[in-house]
Scaffold this active site. Structure first.
Site, PDB file in Angstrom:
ATOM      1  N   LYS A  56      20.146   2.071  35.844  1.00  0.00           N
ATOM      2  CA  LYS A  56      21.146   2.934  36.471  1.00  0.00           C
ATOM      3  C   LYS A  56      20.852   4.381  36.110  1.00  0.00           C
ATOM      4  O   LYS A  56      20.169   4.682  35.125  1.00  0.00           O
ATOM      5  CB  LYS A  56      22.556   2.564  36.017  1.00  0.00           C
ATOM      6  CG  LYS A  56      22.797   2.639  34.492  1.00  0.00           C
ATOM      7  CD  LYS A  56      23.132   4.020  33.961  1.00  0.00           C
ATOM      8  CE  LYS A  56      23.378   4.009  32.466  1.00  0.00           C
ATOM      9  NZ  LYS A  56      23.552   5.365  31.885  1.00  0.00           N
TER      10      LYS A  56
ATOM     11  N   ASP B  31      28.691   0.224  29.285  1.00  0.00           N
ATOM     12  CA  ASP B  31      28.043   0.270  30.597  1.00  0.00           C
ATOM     13  C   ASP B  31      28.071  -1.053  31.345  1.00  0.00           C
ATOM     14  O   ASP B  31      27.689  -1.105  32.514  1.00  0.00           O
ATOM     15  CB  ASP B  31      26.572   0.705  30.457  1.00  0.00           C
ATOM     16  CG  ASP B  31      26.422   2.192  30.213  1.00  0.00           C
ATOM     17  OD1 ASP B  31      27.357   2.929  30.554  1.00  0.00           O
ATOM     18  OD2 ASP B  31      25.380   2.600  29.684  1.00  0.00           O
TER      19      ASP B  31
END
Length: 317
Positions: free
Chosen positions: A8, A138
């Site tokens: 990401k 996350d």
């Protein structure tokens, strides 16, 4: 079962202060990119973990498999359903460890989703997000997959509505600097500008979504930003030089990923990204040209768009 576990980038990362629990409150827009670890899951007599590095060093991984986020994800689901779920896990690592790209968190989210399907547990996606938040800040956004707004310490997640289509191209670069996350946050807290919030979070979220829907690099480049960047660059000049190298290579909107050390820069096309990979200023860095996946890795039809990578390791070809 074989699944892709994407890296990401934080398109935006705003730090809103320190919470009562000691974590920093964040407001971040995150998007997966087409750099993925490959995770294979199979029912087994006991839970085991095998990890192979493909162009990345594995020295930063915990020696005890039970401490690995992927195995902890299995244990968390076992606690949730009240029974054993012995699973063989095999991970082929292509995402650099500790570079701000969320590889370990992505692996954990992939295992949560995969084990849930492999054993037909029927745990709802919302509950998987809650379990993911227990594992790390996350993880929940990877469970949702796609363009996501992440708030709190990462436990409050919202997926962008609608369809986006092809994402924008970017170049990732990392000079190998180790950036301990606590050190970067401490440096941020000491900075005179810490706590300044110049943009309303809801307005920024709307702007980022519209920019990705338009698919225009110039629009996305205007909204990217990371509150931790100045602190990281001040502590680790090598990361700042990597950012300058990406600018020299022609990238737009150059921004730090997470708390570092990876930096990304936007390009108008894959071809432009490939040219940037060969720029002399990036010599010695690990780098990759990837496409963002605002609709999520699960929405990609067939294989993901191939990524172009140059792997540089001292003492290795």
């Amino acid at each position: 079962m074989q699944m892709l576990s994407p890296a990401k980038v934080n398109v935006t990362l705003r730090v809103l202060g320190v919470r009562e629990d000691g974590f920093h409150a964040l407001d971040s827009v995150v998007v997966p990119v087409g750099l993925c670890d490959a995770v294979t899951l199979a029912r087994s007599a006991e839970t085991t973990l095998s990890v192979v590095g493909e162009g990345v060093e594995l020295g930063a991984m915990p020696a005890d498999a039970e401490q690995n986020l992927a195995v902890r994800a299995v244990r968390l689901l076992e606690r949730e359903v009240g029974r054993s779920l012995p699973t063989r896990l095999e991970i082929r690592k292509r995402i650099p460890l500790g570079g701000g790209l969320g590889g370990g968190s992505s692996n954990a989210a992939t295992v949560l989703r995969g084990v849930n399907e492999l054993w037909a547990l029927g745990v709802a996606r919302e509950r998987l997000c809650e379990l993911g938040a227990e594992l790390g800040s996350d993880v929940a956004q990877f469970v949702l997959d796609g363009l996501v707004r992440m708030r709190g310490r990462g436990e409050v997640v919202e997926r962008a509505a609608g369809r986006f289509g092809p994402g924008v191209w970017m170049v990732l670069a990392n000079d190998g600097t180790h950036c301990p996350t606590p050190a970067v946050y401490r440096a941020y807290d000491r900075a005179p500008s810490a706590g300044e919030k110049l943009t309303n979070g809801n307005d920024l979220w709307d702007t980022v979504r519209l920019s990705f829907q338009a698919g225009e690099v110039s629009r996305v480049a205007k909204v990217v930003g990371n509150d931790l960047e100045a602190a990281c660059f001040g502590l680790f000049p090598g990361v700042a030089r990597t950012a300058e190298a990406l600018r020299a290579a022609g990238c737009q909107g150059v921004t730090l990923c997470g708390s570092g050390a990876t930096v990304f820069g936007l390009v108008r096309s894959r071809e432009e990204g490939e040219r940037a990979l060969g720029h002399p200023a990036l010599a010695g860095c690990w780098r990759a040209c990837v496409q963002t996946l605002p609709d999520g890795v699960m929405a990609a039809h067939g294989p993901l768009t191939p990524i172009v990578m140059v792997r540089i390791h001292v003492g290795q070809p």
